[in-house]
Design a protein around this motif. Structure first.
Motif, PDB file in Angstrom:
ATOM      1  N   GLY A  37       0.819  -1.211   0.000  1.00  0.00           N
ATOM      2  CA  GLY A  37       0.000   0.000   0.000  1.00  0.00           C
ATOM      3  C   GLY A  37       0.852   1.260   0.000  1.00  0.00           C
ATOM      4  N   GLU A  38       1.934   1.247   0.781  1.00  0.00           N
ATOM      5  CA  GLU A  38       2.825   2.409   0.790  1.00  0.00           C
ATOM      6  C   GLU A  38       3.474   2.603  -0.578  1.00  0.00           C
ATOM      7  N   ALA A  39       3.849   1.514  -1.223  1.00  0.00           N
ATOM      8  CA  ALA A  39       4.453   1.616  -2.553  1.00  0.00           C
ATOM      9  C   ALA A  39       3.460   2.156  -3.570  1.00  0.00           C
ATOM     10  N   VAL A  40       2.194   1.745  -3.469  1.00  0.00           N
ATOM     11  CA  VAL A  40       1.162   2.241  -4.389  1.00  0.00           C
ATOM     12  C   VAL A  40       0.959   3.738  -4.202  1.00  0.00           C
ATOM     13  N   ARG A  41       0.864   4.174  -2.953  1.00  0.00           N
ATOM     14  CA  ARG A  41       0.658   5.606  -2.699  1.00  0.00           C
ATOM     15  C   ARG A  41       1.865   6.433  -3.134  1.00  0.00           C
ATOM     16  N   TYR A  42       3.050   5.890  -2.908  1.00  0.00           N
ATOM     17  CA  TYR A  42       4.253   6.612  -3.347  1.00  0.00           C
ATOM     18  C   TYR A  42       4.300   6.710  -4.869  1.00  0.00           C
TER      19      TYR A  42
END
Length: 950
Positions: A681-686
């Motif tokens: 999820g953090e990678a998607v938002r980044y």
């Protein structure tokens, strides 16, 4: 000119430490009458050629009259600054205010003549550029808006200093002299030049600490054990490629080496140059060691000694003196109370830390303010990486301890264009300069991922050794601002490692669509639920059943990666009963092979602890060919590094398209679905942030804004005092200068005054109590709406006074009715730590009780204003929720942008509150407004480059 009676007090706030182009430091300060001998000594060391360039004629020595003139200043019309190292002048600059005819001004004027002189031994270090920034800031503070300089055509170095500054300028040639005139108002170009110089200088200062050609360990004991001896052993065991020396005053004269390392009683006894000294002696002996290092020309210090600010007020004063002493010699410090530094590059192999084992080389940069947390992070990265080198390991590690000097900001400057670092992980317990941190983080995150976990998040919980400015913003707001800057904010060091390994090993996802496959239906469903909780869009899990073979896993993964409807794949796996490590290895190889066929999508594995799949994946990755493997100088994994532009300013690294060509590394394995999905999820938002930052939007211009009128109004109001909250009329006038209209509210101290006001405004009207405990509280009965005539108005007035008290207590006002809509609140505040922040939310319980407010750093762009409105959880109420009419969000965006411009243009405006702002289907109405003013800070992040004060 001002006479001596008008001379200002010594402006101590002009003093500053700066980092020069080569990474060394110098102190900038005003020249005073006590500097006569220093000035004469300085001038004697300047070459005849440089003197000629300064005075346009042979000028071998300064006369007594010259010395008096150059050391006596009024700090208004005549100002001189000096750059010093070791207390001695290495450069000077001065300005003299001049009138329109070029002669000394007899009345206030906004132009000054400026001239420099730099000692020849220090030319080429960027001293003149730094002095120009500081003398320019001083001049603006004293009302000077333009500099003029006359330079001989042959003095190309000084001409370049002026022309490269980025200010708006004009140039002429007359009587054999080049005359340059330039405005001192900062421009986008001048700020870009300033920031580029800052980045190069600070990165170079960290580089000197991380890539030394020689290291001396001061305090390496004669007996095994102890901090100094441990650091010496760690450096030697890591295979440090440079020259290494042991230093201890207790060594006998006959002792020539210790542990095979050359031994000396003092740094001054070392014949060769020493780049970095690791100081590991008791705090009481550190000043002597620093003095010896400074005299020997040591470039930087790593101070592992304790007993400083972490120990109380006395230690804090020792810490200030340590920084003061080191910077006086042009040295930078990591520490004190530091764990040390590590550089795994094969060309360096430096382990100048208390970590007994050199971490595995890799492409992750690691910064930790805590030594204990640093050790934990190194251990977890080593354990999670298995036997794999390359992307998995660490490139550089810095543990800053009390971070009295070198901070996370400096390390970010180094990592920004470090070709050996692809992902930056930071554990921060405090942020000394949040405004600068967000600026640097935004630039770094556009080139490579930056993951941050904050310890000591609650107010008053910062470590005693960290001197930080207090913030009035809650932690959630600070986190939101960091995310706006592209920082991947996590809450624990476990999440820090989880996210860091994914970002280092896998490509960025193109979107939130996730395919799930595995041999456990239950584990697949847990992963599906975790994806929904993270805001991802999972596809129904594909159950391969418990009988699935490695070939089945590989084929299913290949199909999922080939499917255009998914952006990432999560593989869930449980071991079969009796499964062996060999079978784990076969499965790992199958997954790695399938993933290698589609290198543009990330793959994660969720495994249970029963098997050895994580270790097998490590082994598989270590033997599998790595497409796009990094080499020194290659394009960075998440975007190219900055390259110098033709004008000397590094071009911003062009962000790589998230999900584009990417080196496939080890598939990261996670012991729990929640951890894997949270990292994804953090990678998607980044990745989404990276796509958005490629088109950052713009700060719009408005022809109807009257900036000069607002400035005049603010200046006149501030003459009354140091800070004040504006009255109603003054608030309306100031906001009106920026195109923000406020509905007129007329005070009504009696029923008759209320009726008179209503007749003037026109019915229907609203009657409001503005006492603090009733303001904006329609739920308490402090607001009566839609009063259609005099009878209703008088009845409402009587009810308010009967219920809540006298008119003097209620402070009632009468206001015209606005069109129905959604009540919102707009706020802007200048926080002493975070800077200028714009906030938006719905008025009432949504923002007050639930904290549903969104925040952006000022200045806000048009794209940010749009996202700000949509960022709150209650945003659907603005867009036609459950059949209601959508409101005019375009008008709301314009209001946000105008408030942002007001605060950005005038730093004296420290707080603005518009509440309520009623947003109707057509237009909006500002029904309440307050503005607070205060004198602006003498220096801010737009000012000249300077190191934090000690």
């Amino acid at each position: 000119m001002q006479n001596s009676a008008d001379r200002q007090e010594y402006p101590a706030h002009w003093e500053a430490d700066v980092v020069l182009r080569d990474g060394g430091t110098a102190r900038v300060r005003p020249i005073t009458v006590d500097d006569a001998e220093r000035l004469v000594s300085f001038y004697e060391q300047v070459s005849d050629e440089s003197k000629y360039y300064r005075f346009f004629a042979p000028y071998p020595r300064l006369s007594a009259k010259d010395v008096h003139r150059f050391t006596h200043h009024d700090f208004v019309d005549r100002v001189g600054l000096a750059a010093t190292v070791g207390g001695e002048f290495i450069a000077t600059v001065r300005y003299d205010r001049i009138g329109p005819d070029g002669t000394p001004a007899s009345a206030p004027a906004d132009e000054a003549e400026v001239a420099f002189l730099v000692q020849d031994a220090h030319q080429g270090r960027g001293v003149a550029s730094a002095l120009l920034e500081h003398i320019g800031a001083v001049a603006r503070e004293r009302g000077i808006r333009r500099f003029a300089a006359e330079v001989l055509p042959a003095n190309t170095k000084m001409i370049k200093v002026f022309t490269d500054a980025g200010y708006t300028q004009k140039r002429s040639f007359e009587d054999g002299v080049v005359r340059l005139e330039f405005d001192l108002e900062p421009t986008d170009r001048s700020l870009a030049v300033q920031y580029a110089r800052e980045q190069r200088a600070e990165a170079r200062s960290v580089r000197r600490l991380l890539l030394p050609g020689s290291v001396a360990v001061i305090g390496a004991g004669r007996s095994p054990g102890g901090v100094g001896r441990s650091v010496l052993r760690n450096i030697k065991d890591a295979g440090y490629t440079g020259r290494l020396y042991a230093v201890n005053r207790a060594y006998p004269d006959e002792q020539k080496e210790i542990d095979g390392v050359a031994a000396h009683r003092s740094v001054r006894d070392i014949d060769d140059h020493v780049d970095v000294a690791v100081v590991a002696v008791p705090a009481a002996h550190v000043p002597e060691a620093v003095a010896e290092c400074g005299a020997h020309g040591v470039q930087g210090l790593v101070v592992v000694s304790a007993g400083y600010a972490e120990s109380g007020p006395d230690g804090r004063e020792r810490q200030r003196e340590l920084v003061r002493q080191a910077r006086a010699y042009g040295m930078r410090i990591i520490g004190p109370n530091a764990f040390g530094v590590i550089n795994t590059s094969p060309e360096v192999r430096l382990n100048a830390s208390l970590a007994p084992e050199m971490p595995r080389p890799g492409r992750i940069g690691l910064f930790a303010q805590s030594g204990a947390i640093g050790v934990a992070l190194l251990s977890r990265l080593h354990r999670r990486g298995g036997g794999v080198t390359g992307v998995t390991g660490v490139s550089t590690f810095v543990s800053s301890g009390n971070r009295a000097d070198v901070s996370g900001n400096d390390v970010l400057q180094y990592w920004y264009d470090d070709p050996d670092t692809d992902v930056a992980l930071m554990y921060l317990e405090s942020i000394g300069n949040p405004r600068k941190f967000t600026r640097l983080a935004r630039r770094t995150a556009a080139a490579k991922p930056l993951v941050v976990v904050q310890g000591a998040r609650h107010r008053g919980a910062a470590p005693q050794g960290h001197a930080v400015r207090a913030t009035r913003l809650p932690h959630a707001t600070v986190s939101a601002l960091l995310r706006q800057a592209g920082v991947i904010r996590v809450d624990t060091i476990t999440e820090l490692v989880d996210a860091g390994l994914l970002l280092a090993r896998q490509p960025l996802p193109r979107g939130p669509r996730v395919a799930i496959l595995g041999n456990s239906e239950s584990l697949g469903l847990l992963t599906y639920d975790a994806c929904l909780a993270e805001g991802l869009r999972p596809q129904p899990p594909v159950d391969l059943t418990t009988g699935a073979s490695p070939e089945d896993f590989g084929a299913a993964l290949a199909r999922a990666l080939a499917d255009d409807s998914c952006d990432a794949v999560v593989v869930t796996a449980i071991p079969a009963i009796g499964e062996t490590s060999a079978e784990d290895a076969v499965l790992a190889e199958a997954l790695q092979a399938a993933a290698g066929e589609a290198p543009s999508k990330p793959v994660l594995v969720v495994h249970v602890e029963l098997g050895g799949l994580a270790e097998a994946l490590s082994a598989a990755a270590s033997t599998a060919p790595q497409a796009g493997t990094k080499v020194a100088g290659a394009v960075a994994e998440h975007g190219p590094v900055a390259q110098p532009g033709t004008d000397g300013v590094p071009s911003a690294p062009a962000p790589a398209a998230p999900g584009g060509t990417h080196a496939r590394g080890l598939i990261p394995a996670y012991p729990a679905a929640e951890r894997a999905v949270r990292a994804l999820g953090e990678a998607v938002r980044y990745a989404q942030w990276r796509r958005e930052v490629a088109e950052p939007g713009k700060v719009p211009e408005y022809e109807d804004i009257d900036e000069k009128k607002a400035a005049g109004l603010i200046g006149g109001l501030l003459e009354r005092g140091q800070g004040l909250t504006l009255g109603t009329e003054e608030t309306c006038e100031l906001l009106g200068a920026y195109g923000v209209g406020v509905h007129r509210a007329v005070p009504a101290a009696t029923p008759d005054e209320a009726v008179a006001a209503a007749r003037t405004i026109g019915y229907p009207v609203a009657l409001k109590a503005t006492a603090p405990h009733l303001r904006h509280r329609a739920d308490l009965g402090g607001v009566r709406l839609d009063l259609a005539d005099e009878e209703q108005l008088r009845r409402a007035y009587a009810e308010l006074t009967d219920l809540f008290g006298t008119p003097e207590e209620l402070r009632p006002v009468v206001q015209g009715m606005a069109p129905r809509g959604v009540d919102t609140v707009v706020r802007a505040v200048i926080d002493p730590a975070a800077g200028a922040v714009l906030s938006f939310g719905l008025a009432g319980a949504a923002s007050q009780l639930l904290g549903d407010m969104a925040h952006r750093l000022i200045p806000v762009t048009d794209r940010e204003a749009t996202s700000l409105i949509r960022s709150i959880r209650t945003a659907p109420l603005l867009f036609g929720w459950r059949g209601s009419a959508p409101v005019d969000t375009a008008a709301l965006e314009q209001l946000l942008l105008r408030v942002s411009r007001l605060v950005d243009d005038h730093p004296e405006v420290v707080a603005v509150t518009l509440e309520p702002v009623v947003v109707a289907p057509g237009g909006l109405s500002v029904l309440g407004a307050s503005v607070r003013l205060a004198p602006p800070p003498a220096r801010d992040d737009l000012g000249p480059r300077t190191l934090p004060a000690y």
